[in-house]
Design a protein around this motif. Structure first.
Motif, PDB file in Angstrom:
ATOM      1  N   GLY A  59      -5.915   7.588  16.638  1.00  0.00           N
ATOM      2  CA  GLY A  59      -5.705   8.779  15.839  1.00  0.00           C
ATOM      3  C   GLY A  59      -5.258   8.443  14.440  1.00  0.00           C
ATOM      4  N   PRO A  60      -4.763   9.463  13.705  1.00  0.00           N
ATOM      5  CA  PRO A  60      -4.325   9.240  12.332  1.00  0.00           C
ATOM      6  C   PRO A  60      -3.232   8.201  12.260  1.00  0.00           C
ATOM      7  N   GLY A  61      -3.184   7.488  11.169  1.00  0.00           N
ATOM      8  CA  GLY A  61      -2.220   6.415  10.998  1.00  0.00           C
ATOM      9  C   GLY A  61      -0.877   6.902  10.544  1.00  0.00           C
ATOM     10  N   PRO A  62       0.019   5.986  10.161  1.00  0.00           N
ATOM     11  CA  PRO A  62       1.352   6.339   9.737  1.00  0.00           C
ATOM     12  C   PRO A  62       1.344   7.145   8.440  1.00  0.00           C
ATOM     13  N   VAL A  63       2.441   7.805   8.157  1.00  0.00           N
ATOM     14  CA  VAL A  63       2.563   8.597   6.943  1.00  0.00           C
ATOM     15  C   VAL A  63       2.582   7.673   5.738  1.00  0.00           C
ATOM     16  N   LEU A  68      11.033   1.793   5.868  1.00  0.00           N
ATOM     17  CA  LEU A  68      12.154   1.603   6.782  1.00  0.00           C
ATOM     18  C   LEU A  68      13.000   0.464   6.239  1.00  0.00           C
ATOM     19  N   GLY A  69      14.160   0.760   5.755  1.00  0.00           N
ATOM     20  CA  GLY A  69      15.015  -0.256   5.181  1.00  0.00           C
ATOM     21  C   GLY A  69      14.380  -0.818   3.928  1.00  0.00           C
ATOM     22  N   ALA A  70      14.335  -2.140   3.847  1.00  0.00           N
ATOM     23  CA  ALA A  70      13.829  -2.791   2.641  1.00  0.00           C
ATOM     24  C   ALA A  70      12.373  -3.183   2.764  1.00  0.00           C
ATOM     25  N   ALA A  71      11.727  -2.886   3.883  1.00  0.00           N
ATOM     26  CA  ALA A  71      10.350  -3.330   4.063  1.00  0.00           C
ATOM     27  C   ALA A  71       9.551  -2.229   4.715  1.00  0.00           C
ATOM     28  N   HIS A  72       8.293  -2.169   4.383  1.00  0.00           N
ATOM     29  CA  HIS A  72       7.399  -1.240   5.052  1.00  0.00           C
ATOM     30  C   HIS A  72       7.268  -1.647   6.515  1.00  0.00           C
ATOM     31  N   LYS A  73       7.335  -0.672   7.393  1.00  0.00           N
ATOM     32  CA  LYS A  73       7.240  -0.945   8.824  1.00  0.00           C
ATOM     33  C   LYS A  73       6.520   0.214   9.500  1.00  0.00           C
ATOM     34  N   PRO A  74       5.202   0.252   9.410  1.00  0.00           N
ATOM     35  CA  PRO A  74       4.474   1.338  10.043  1.00  0.00           C
ATOM     36  C   PRO A  74       4.361   1.193  11.557  1.00  0.00           C
ATOM     37  N   GLY A  75       4.623  -0.001  12.063  1.00  0.00           N
ATOM     38  CA  GLY A  75       4.460  -0.239  13.494  1.00  0.00           C
ATOM     39  C   GLY A  75       5.544  -1.120  14.053  1.00  0.00           C
ATOM     40  N   ALA A  76       5.142  -2.089  14.863  1.00  0.00           N
ATOM     41  CA  ALA A  76       6.115  -2.930  15.564  1.00  0.00           C
ATOM     42  C   ALA A  76       6.742  -3.990  14.676  1.00  0.00           C
ATOM     43  N   LEU A  77       6.119  -4.287  13.536  1.00  0.00           N
ATOM     44  CA  LEU A  77       6.586  -5.389  12.696  1.00  0.00           C
ATOM     45  C   LEU A  77       6.865  -4.896  11.286  1.00  0.00           C
ATOM     46  N   PRO A  78       7.946  -5.361  10.653  1.00  0.00           N
ATOM     47  CA  PRO A  78       8.074  -5.137   9.214  1.00  0.00           C
ATOM     48  C   PRO A  78       7.034  -5.971   8.478  1.00  0.00           C
ATOM     49  N   LEU A  79       6.364  -5.341   7.526  1.00  0.00           N
ATOM     50  CA  LEU A  79       5.283  -6.031   6.830  1.00  0.00           C
ATOM     51  C   LEU A  79       5.856  -6.859   5.693  1.00  0.00           C
ATOM     52  N   ARG A  80       6.446  -7.966   6.055  1.00  0.00           N
ATOM     53  CA  ARG A  80       7.018  -8.958   5.157  1.00  0.00           C
ATOM     54  C   ARG A  80       7.204 -10.226   5.964  1.00  0.00           C
ATOM     55  N   PRO A  81       7.494 -11.357   5.358  1.00  0.00           N
ATOM     56  CA  PRO A  81       7.773 -12.559   6.142  1.00  0.00           C
ATOM     57  C   PRO A  81       8.893 -12.326   7.147  1.00  0.00           C
ATOM     58  N   LEU A  82       8.702 -12.814   8.364  1.00  0.00           N
ATOM     59  CA  LEU A  82       9.570 -12.476   9.493  1.00  0.00           C
ATOM     60  C   LEU A  82      10.530 -13.614   9.805  1.00  0.00           C
ATOM     61  N   ALA A 182      -0.723  -3.135  16.561  1.00  0.00           N
ATOM     62  CA  ALA A 182       0.666  -2.670  16.539  1.00  0.00           C
ATOM     63  C   ALA A 182       1.312  -2.880  15.185  1.00  0.00           C
ATOM     64  N   ALA A 183       0.860  -3.877  14.435  1.00  0.00           N
ATOM     65  CA  ALA A 183       1.431  -4.126  13.111  1.00  0.00           C
ATOM     66  C   ALA A 183       1.161  -2.984  12.146  1.00  0.00           C
ATOM     67  N   VAL A 184       0.090  -2.220  12.357  1.00  0.00           N
ATOM     68  CA  VAL A 184      -0.235  -1.093  11.487  1.00  0.00           C
ATOM     69  C   VAL A 184       0.007   0.240  12.180  1.00  0.00           C
ATOM     70  N   GLY A 185       0.758   0.217  13.283  1.00  0.00           N
ATOM     71  CA  GLY A 185       1.138   1.464  13.935  1.00  0.00           C
ATOM     72  C   GLY A 185       0.126   2.016  14.903  1.00  0.00           C
ATOM     73  N   ARG A 186      -0.796   1.188  15.380  1.00  0.00           N
ATOM     74  CA  ARG A 186      -1.788   1.653  16.365  1.00  0.00           C
ATOM     75  C   ARG A 186      -1.399   1.147  17.745  1.00  0.00           C
ATOM     76  N   ARG A 187      -1.742   1.899  18.764  1.00  0.00           N
ATOM     77  CA  ARG A 187      -1.466   1.514  20.146  1.00  0.00           C
ATOM     78  C   ARG A 187      -2.789   1.382  20.882  1.00  0.00           C
ATOM     79  N   LEU A 376      -2.437  -5.351   5.514  1.00  0.00           N
ATOM     80  CA  LEU A 376      -1.986  -4.489   6.608  1.00  0.00           C
ATOM     81  C   LEU A 376      -1.451  -3.163   6.080  1.00  0.00           C
ATOM     82  N   MET A 377      -0.732  -3.186   4.954  1.00  0.00           N
ATOM     83  CA  MET A 377      -0.258  -1.928   4.365  1.00  0.00           C
ATOM     84  C   MET A 377      -1.439  -1.042   3.976  1.00  0.00           C
ATOM     85  N   ARG A 378      -2.454  -1.642   3.378  1.00  0.00           N
ATOM     86  CA  ARG A 378      -3.631  -0.863   2.984  1.00  0.00           C
ATOM     87  C   ARG A 378      -4.327  -0.285   4.203  1.00  0.00           C
ATOM     88  N   GLU A 379      -4.401  -1.077   5.268  1.00  0.00           N
ATOM     89  CA  GLU A 379      -5.038  -0.561   6.493  1.00  0.00           C
ATOM     90  C   GLU A 379      -4.206   0.543   7.136  1.00  0.00           C
TER      91      GLU A 379
END
Length: 385
Positions: A59-63, A68-82, A182-187, A376-379
């Motif tokens: 379905g539709p992706g994240p808003v 979330l905090g200091a990093a984009h996190k549309p799914g299971a992972l913050p999109l930054r070095p972990l 899951a990194a882009v909020g899809r299940r 991943l942010m663009r996706e």
């Protein structure tokens, strides 16, 4: 006296602000259900998703702009070095929110594979019997038919272990797709994850075969070197010196090849438009100058997984030994049945956890080296403010 803050309302007589939507006019247009979120890459042309990525039917992706905090996190992972905590938290989130495509897949393939020796052993135990005592050892004084029964029972167990391992290889490939989604909020469900591996399944088996044959060849060469050293040595001291020098070196070589050669090709093969040898090369390049960090996390993950898997399977093994002592004529059936149950329980945790951590490390290394987080942010449809 300094002026105070301006009043939030316009002064009397000032023109009223224009209504963004005049009465009777159509409101803002929203995308239809299932359409890509704002800011998502087009299907083709500039900014399109890399070729070879499977379209996940979700379905539709994240808003857009979710922070979330200091990093984009549309799914299971913050999109930054972990860091280590992010990697393990992401792995557990992936398993928790995609249970059918992770734990369910591992349980299913292991249970189906281990059903073979259970059925074979039940049939033999109820007909010709099996020449196995309560400790699981083959009785040499048994009849030929019972010896054949023992060979068939243990042979089917060995075959099932190989089949289960092949199934776990496919589960590892599915978990790679689950992780990227899951990194882009899809299940992803079980069917979606399996469909995402289409076109790469035979390559995945070929990659696994090549990697394992390489390690087998390395071990074979080292064992033959030991045989030659022992054969030409006049006393024990040359053998002792050889062992003190080569055993640590061989262990270090295996650890180095594990990370540089063996560890990352599976997610690279599943998530990138590369072949078998291209995936090996991708894993080699991603792990360059990241060996110690990748090795430390991988080794800790293996230790945790093996310890947890042992805790899960130990009670079942104890029950099998007790039943074999209590009912010696069915000891082989009890041992094989409990071995099958223990392996199912062990794989239910070990296989998804190892695959998820490996895939998350792959994503982390690409974010560190290739700005994969921007893709991943663009996706995900995130538009930073």
């Amino acid at each position: 006296m300094t002026d105070g803050p301006s009043h939030p309302y316009p002064p009397p007589g000032a023109p009223a602000p224009a209504d963004p939507v005049p009465p009777g006019a159509a409101g803002p247009a929203f995308p239809p259900p299932g359409a890509p979120p704002p800011g998502a890459p087009p299907a083709d042309g500039p900014g399109a998703a890399p070729p070879g990525w499977a379209p996940y039917p979700t379905g539709p992706g994240p808003v857009p702009g979710l922070m979330l905090g200091a990093a984009h996190k549309p799914g299971a992972l913050p999109l930054r070095p972990l860091n280590l905590g992010n990697i393990y938290d992401g792995a557990f989130r992936i398993i928790r929110f995609n249970p059918k495509a992770t734990v369910g897949a591992a349980v299913m393939v292991t249970a189906v594979a281990m059903l073979i020796p259970v059925l074979v052993t039940v049939a033999i135990s109820l007909t010709i019997g099996i020449a196995v005592d309560a400790s699981g050892e083959v009785d040499p004084d048994a009849s030929v038919a019972e010896l054949v029964g023992a060979l068939a029972a243990y042979g089917s167990l060995l075959l099932s272990l190989v089949v289960a391992q092949v199934g776990v290889v496919f589960v590892t490939g599915m978990v790679a797709h689950v992780t990227r989604a899951a990194a882009v909020g899809r299940r992803l469900g079980l069917g979606e994850a399996w469909a995402a591996t289409r076109g790469k399944r035979w390559r995945l088996l070929a990659l696994t075969l090549i990697l394992n044959l390489t390690y087998l060849a390395l071990v074979t060469v080292y064992v033959l070197a030991w045989v030659v050293v022992v054969a030409i040595s006049d006393g024990p001291w040359p053998v002792v010196v050889w062992g003190l020098v080569t055993v640590p070196a061989f262990i270090a070589l295996c650890c180095w090849l594990w990370i540089r050669y063996y560890y990352l090709p599976v997610p690279a093969l599943m998530l990138e438009p590369v072949g078998v040898f291209g995936a090996i090369g991708r894993g080699w390049r991603l792990s360059a100058r990241q060996f110690w960090r990748t090795f430390g996390i991988a080794l800790l993950t293996v230790l945790i997984a093996q310890f947890a898997g042992g805790l899960l399977s130990f009670p079942v093994s104890i029950v099998g030994n007790v039943v074999a002592l209590a009912v010696p004529e069915y000891s082989a059936l009890a041992l094989i049945l409990t071995q099958a149950v223990a392996l199912v329980l062990q794989n239910a945790f070990v296989a998804p956890f190892l695959a998820a951590v490996t895939s998350v490390q792959y994503v982390d290394l690409r974010m560190r080296k290739e700005a994969f987080d921007v893709e991943l942010m663009r996706e995900a449809g995130i538009v930073p403010a």
